[in-house]
Design a protein around this motif. Structure first.
Motif, PDB file in Angstrom:
ATOM      1  N   THR A 107       0.814  -1.226   0.000  1.00  0.00           N
ATOM      2  CA  THR A 107       0.000   0.000   0.000  1.00  0.00           C
ATOM      3  C   THR A 107       0.845   1.273   0.000  1.00  0.00           C
ATOM      4  OG1 THR A 107      -0.132  -0.034   2.431  1.00  0.00           O
ATOM      5  CG2 THR A 107      -1.889  -1.158   1.216  1.00  0.00           C
ATOM      6  N   ARG A 108       2.140   1.177  -0.213  1.00  0.00           N
ATOM      7  CA  ARG A 108       3.029   2.314   0.002  1.00  0.00           C
ATOM      8  C   ARG A 108       2.716   3.488  -0.926  1.00  0.00           C
ATOM      9  NH1 ARG A 108       5.853  -1.127  -3.255  1.00  0.00           N
ATOM     10  NH2 ARG A 108       7.083  -0.228  -4.970  1.00  0.00           N
ATOM     11  N   ARG A 109       2.270   3.246  -2.149  1.00  0.00           N
ATOM     12  CA  ARG A 109       1.990   4.352  -3.060  1.00  0.00           C
ATOM     13  C   ARG A 109       0.857   5.226  -2.537  1.00  0.00           C
ATOM     14  NH1 ARG A 109       3.525   0.174  -6.337  1.00  0.00           N
ATOM     15  NH2 ARG A 109       5.263   0.653  -7.761  1.00  0.00           N
ATOM     16  N   LYS A 110      -0.126   4.602  -1.927  1.00  0.00           N
ATOM     17  CA  LYS A 110      -1.215   5.390  -1.345  1.00  0.00           C
ATOM     18  C   LYS A 110      -0.735   6.132  -0.099  1.00  0.00           C
ATOM     19  CE  LYS A 110      -5.041   2.785  -3.264  1.00  0.00           C
ATOM     20  NZ  LYS A 110      -6.311   2.049  -3.024  1.00  0.00           N
ATOM     21  N   ILE A 111       0.216   5.544   0.614  1.00  0.00           N
ATOM     22  CA  ILE A 111       0.780   6.233   1.782  1.00  0.00           C
ATOM     23  C   ILE A 111       1.499   7.505   1.342  1.00  0.00           C
ATOM     24  CG2 ILE A 111       2.461   6.064   3.659  1.00  0.00           C
ATOM     25  CD1 ILE A 111       1.819   3.111   3.863  1.00  0.00           C
ATOM     26  N   TYR A 112       2.228   7.448   0.226  1.00  0.00           N
ATOM     27  CA  TYR A 112       2.911   8.634  -0.278  1.00  0.00           C
ATOM     28  C   TYR A 112       1.904   9.743  -0.600  1.00  0.00           C
ATOM     29  CZ  TYR A 112       6.756   5.306  -1.040  1.00  0.00           C
ATOM     30  OH  TYR A 112       7.714   4.351  -0.879  1.00  0.00           O
ATOM     31  N   VAL A 113       0.810   9.375  -1.251  1.00  0.00           N
ATOM     32  CA  VAL A 113      -0.217  10.363  -1.599  1.00  0.00           C
ATOM     33  C   VAL A 113      -0.858  10.931  -0.344  1.00  0.00           C
ATOM     34  CG1 VAL A 113      -2.418  10.711  -2.784  1.00  0.00           C
ATOM     35  CG2 VAL A 113      -0.665   9.284  -3.829  1.00  0.00           C
ATOM     36  N   LEU A 114      -1.141  10.068   0.625  1.00  0.00           N
ATOM     37  CA  LEU A 114      -1.763  10.524   1.873  1.00  0.00           C
ATOM     38  C   LEU A 114      -0.839  11.471   2.624  1.00  0.00           C
ATOM     39  CD1 LEU A 114      -3.369   7.182   3.129  1.00  0.00           C
ATOM     40  CD2 LEU A 114      -4.520   9.131   2.060  1.00  0.00           C
ATOM     41  N   LEU A 115       0.454  11.207   2.567  1.00  0.00           N
ATOM     42  CA  LEU A 115       1.413  12.082   3.236  1.00  0.00           C
ATOM     43  C   LEU A 115       1.388  13.487   2.619  1.00  0.00           C
ATOM     44  CD1 LEU A 115       3.615  12.293   5.381  1.00  0.00           C
ATOM     45  CD2 LEU A 115       5.270  11.539   3.658  1.00  0.00           C
ATOM     46  N   MET A 116       1.340  13.562   1.309  1.00  0.00           N
ATOM     47  CA  MET A 116       1.272  14.866   0.654  1.00  0.00           C
ATOM     48  C   MET A 116      -0.040  15.583   0.960  1.00  0.00           C
ATOM     49  SD  MET A 116       3.091  14.273  -3.075  1.00  0.00           S
ATOM     50  CE  MET A 116       2.075  12.859  -3.526  1.00  0.00           C
ATOM     51  N   LEU A 117      -1.139  14.837   0.965  1.00  0.00           N
ATOM     52  CA  LEU A 117      -2.435  15.438   1.289  1.00  0.00           C
ATOM     53  C   LEU A 117      -2.472  15.956   2.724  1.00  0.00           C
ATOM     54  CD1 LEU A 117      -4.936  12.923  -0.384  1.00  0.00           C
ATOM     55  CD2 LEU A 117      -4.384  15.247  -1.140  1.00  0.00           C
ATOM     56  N   SER A 118      -1.741  15.288   3.617  1.00  0.00           N
ATOM     57  CA  SER A 118      -1.742  15.690   5.027  1.00  0.00           C
ATOM     58  C   SER A 118      -0.814  16.875   5.285  1.00  0.00           C
ATOM     59  CB  SER A 118      -1.322  14.503   5.898  1.00  0.00           C
ATOM     60  OG  SER A 118      -2.215  13.417   5.738  1.00  0.00           O
ATOM     61  N   VAL A 119       0.290  16.956   4.579  1.00  0.00           N
ATOM     62  CA  VAL A 119       1.250  18.036   4.796  1.00  0.00           C
ATOM     63  C   VAL A 119       0.739  19.357   4.228  1.00  0.00           C
ATOM     64  CG1 VAL A 119       3.542  18.878   4.157  1.00  0.00           C
ATOM     65  CG2 VAL A 119       3.260  16.536   4.963  1.00  0.00           C
ATOM     66  N   ALA A 120       0.044  19.316   3.098  1.00  0.00           N
ATOM     67  CA  ALA A 120      -0.382  20.552   2.421  1.00  0.00           C
ATOM     68  C   ALA A 120      -1.245  21.454   3.306  1.00  0.00           C
ATOM     69  CB  ALA A 120      -1.115  20.199   1.127  1.00  0.00           C
ATOM     70  N   PRO A 121      -2.303  20.961   3.976  1.00  0.00           N
ATOM     71  CA  PRO A 121      -3.107  21.858   4.814  1.00  0.00           C
ATOM     72  C   PRO A 121      -2.319  22.457   5.982  1.00  0.00           C
ATOM     73  CG  PRO A 121      -4.304  19.836   4.354  1.00  0.00           C
ATOM     74  CD  PRO A 121      -2.907  19.610   3.906  1.00  0.00           C
ATOM     75  N   VAL A 122      -1.408  21.679   6.563  1.00  0.00           N
ATOM     76  CA  VAL A 122      -0.620  22.194   7.686  1.00  0.00           C
ATOM     77  C   VAL A 122       0.331  23.287   7.205  1.00  0.00           C
ATOM     78  CG1 VAL A 122       0.965  21.588   9.545  1.00  0.00           C
ATOM     79  CG2 VAL A 122      -0.818  19.974   8.861  1.00  0.00           C
ATOM     80  N   LEU A 123       0.931  23.117   6.051  1.00  0.00           N
ATOM     81  CA  LEU A 123       1.807  24.165   5.500  1.00  0.00           C
ATOM     82  C   LEU A 123       1.020  25.441   5.232  1.00  0.00           C
ATOM     83  CD1 LEU A 123       4.026  22.159   2.982  1.00  0.00           C
ATOM     84  CD2 LEU A 123       4.769  23.243   5.112  1.00  0.00           C
ATOM     85  N   LEU A 124      -0.179  25.281   4.665  1.00  0.00           N
ATOM     86  CA  LEU A 124      -0.999  26.460   4.386  1.00  0.00           C
ATOM     87  C   LEU A 124      -1.408  27.160   5.683  1.00  0.00           C
ATOM     88  CD1 LEU A 124      -3.283  25.028   1.545  1.00  0.00           C
ATOM     89  CD2 LEU A 124      -1.416  26.671   1.298  1.00  0.00           C
ATOM     90  N   TYR A 125      -1.649  26.378   6.722  1.00  0.00           N
ATOM     91  CA  TYR A 125      -2.095  26.936   7.994  1.00  0.00           C
ATOM     92  C   TYR A 125      -0.935  27.564   8.766  1.00  0.00           C
ATOM     93  CZ  TYR A 125      -4.561  27.182  12.497  1.00  0.00           C
ATOM     94  OH  TYR A 125      -5.143  27.614  13.657  1.00  0.00           O
ATOM     95  N   GLN A 126       0.167  26.831   8.892  1.00  0.00           N
ATOM     96  CA  GLN A 126       1.284  27.267   9.728  1.00  0.00           C
ATOM     97  C   GLN A 126       2.234  28.234   9.019  1.00  0.00           C
ATOM     98  OE1 GLN A 126       0.272  26.440  12.930  1.00  0.00           O
ATOM     99  NE2 GLN A 126       2.372  25.800  13.353  1.00  0.00           N
ATOM    100  N   VAL A 127       2.533  27.956   7.769  1.00  0.00           N
ATOM    101  CA  VAL A 127       3.544  28.731   7.052  1.00  0.00           C
ATOM    102  C   VAL A 127       2.914  29.889   6.271  1.00  0.00           C
ATOM    103  CG1 VAL A 127       5.398  28.641   5.339  1.00  0.00           C
ATOM    104  CG2 VAL A 127       5.019  26.702   6.893  1.00  0.00           C
ATOM    105  N   ALA A 128       1.851  29.572   5.510  1.00  0.00           N
ATOM    106  CA  ALA A 128       1.220  30.616   4.697  1.00  0.00           C
ATOM    107  C   ALA A 128       0.277  31.498   5.505  1.00  0.00           C
ATOM    108  CB  ALA A 128       0.468  29.968   3.531  1.00  0.00           C
ATOM    109  N   GLY A 129      -0.039  31.080   6.719  1.00  0.00           N
ATOM    110  CA  GLY A 129      -0.883  31.905   7.576  1.00  0.00           C
ATOM    111  C   GLY A 129      -2.357  31.902   7.236  1.00  0.00           C
ATOM    112  N   LEU A 130      -2.818  30.915   6.475  1.00  0.00           N
ATOM    113  CA  LEU A 130      -4.237  30.817   6.107  1.00  0.00           C
ATOM    114  C   LEU A 130      -4.988  30.119   7.240  1.00  0.00           C
ATOM    115  CD1 LEU A 130      -3.851  29.780   2.345  1.00  0.00           C
ATOM    116  CD2 LEU A 130      -4.131  32.076   3.315  1.00  0.00           C
TER     117      LEU A 130
END
Length: 333
Positions: free
Chosen positions: A16-39
């Motif tokens: 299942t590792r390919r789906k884990i890679y996709v899930l990791l990207m989906l999980s990191v993006a909102p946190v970056l937008l919230y913490q780094v971009a200030g949204l």
């Protein structure tokens, strides 16, 4: 079918590792937008995510129950084929009286088993055995029907002159049962069997035709596509929405936290989102790999092994000691 005690966690993670890679990207993006971009507004109420997760649970659970039922039904069909084949081996020699005539009926039956399992292994557009995760795992075992041409396999049971004509037909298994019917009629006309024995042989042929039709129904009619797509859409929607809900939830906890975690708790949404989403995507992938029990995956009904078991049983009934070897690998198809 996987005949070991269980799948190892490492195998499952790699599968299942390919789906884990996709899930990791989906999980990191909102946190970056919230913490780094200030949204800071880019979050979802956890109650909304929970409702979506509940709906997804029902849909995924429904599909997995139905796909498991398809596999169980396929197992029952093939165990009925095993029982019917053993009975055919008994009556073929007892009714015919002549060892050569009885052996011909048995050999033709083994050819029918061979033609049937080859037909059930033919690829369909909705099957997943060729997907990248399953194709990688398939390197650990051999599919007998892909390793040897059908014509070569049939030549072990049929006279050489019968094989080319049989290969020109569409449904070779049904043609072999028709040949069995003609052979039984020939035995009746020759006085080798009684009318009652002829009726019993015909009844067994009808039973085998019914079992072949039941197996072909599962092979040729997939899990309904409308349910399959709604399952996929729900799982993907949940995996996208979950990080946005957890980011806001962990960020609120971070406001009260002290030390190095103060204001940084939102990053915990990443591992928790990946773990929770992975549960749903793994259930979806397991259901998808279970819904086609004849495609040649590690979760199939072991029709190749069952056919070999039948051949061994019928060979031993004839008193022969030259038996085909059973697969000894962890996965026996």
């Amino acid at each position: 079918m996987h005949l070991g005690k269980s799948y190892r966690l490492g195998e499952f993670v790699i599968w299942t590792r390919r789906k884990i890679y996709v899930l990791l990207m989906l999980s990191v993006a909102p946190v970056l937008l919230y913490q780094v971009a200030g949204l800071k507004w880019l979050t979802l109420p956890l109650s909304v995510v929970s409702l979506l997760g509940t709906a997804t649970t029902f849909v995924v659970g429904f599909k997995n129950v139905q796909t498991y039922a398809r596999t169980v039904e396929a197992q029952k069909i093939w165990m009925s084929i095993v029982s019917a084949s053993r009975y055919w081996g008994v009556i073929s020699r007892n009714y015919a009286g002549d060892a050569e005539r009885g052996a011909a009926l048995v050999q033709r039956h083994l050819a029918w088993l061979t033609a049937l399992r080859y037909q059930l292994r033919e690829p369909r557009v909705w099957e997943t055995v060729a997907s990248r995760p399953n194709a990688e795992y398939r390197k650990q075992y051999v599919i007998p029907e892909r390793a040897e041409p059908l014509e070569s396999a049939l030549s072990r049971y049929l006279p050489a002159q019968e094989v080319p004509a049989l290969m020109q037909t569409d449904d070779r298994a049904a043609q072999l049962l028709a040949m069995q019917g003609r052979a039984a009629r020939g035995l009746l006309d020759a006085g080798a069997i009684t009318a009652a024995e002829y009726a019993d042989l015909n009844s067994r042929i009808r039973e085998l035709l019914d079992l072949q039709g039941q197996a072909e129904r599962i092979k040729n009619f997939p899990y309904p596509r409308q349910y399959a797509i709604i399952n996929t859409l729900f799982v993907r929607a949940f995996c996208v929405a979950l990080p946005f809900g957890l980011t806001g939830q962990f960020a609120q906890l971070g406001q009260d936290a002290g030390g190095v975690m103060q204001g940084q708790m939102a990053w915990l949404a990443v591992p928790f989102s990946v773990i929770i989403s992975w549960i749903y995507t793994s259930l979806e992938q397991v259901g998808e790999s279970t819904e086609n029990p004849f495609e040649g995956s590690a979760n199939d009904v072991p029709i190749s092994r069952l056919s070999t078991t039948i051949e061994r049983d019928l060979t031993q009934m004839a008193g022969d000691t030259d038996l085909p070897a059973l697969p000894v690998a962890m996965i026996a198809l």
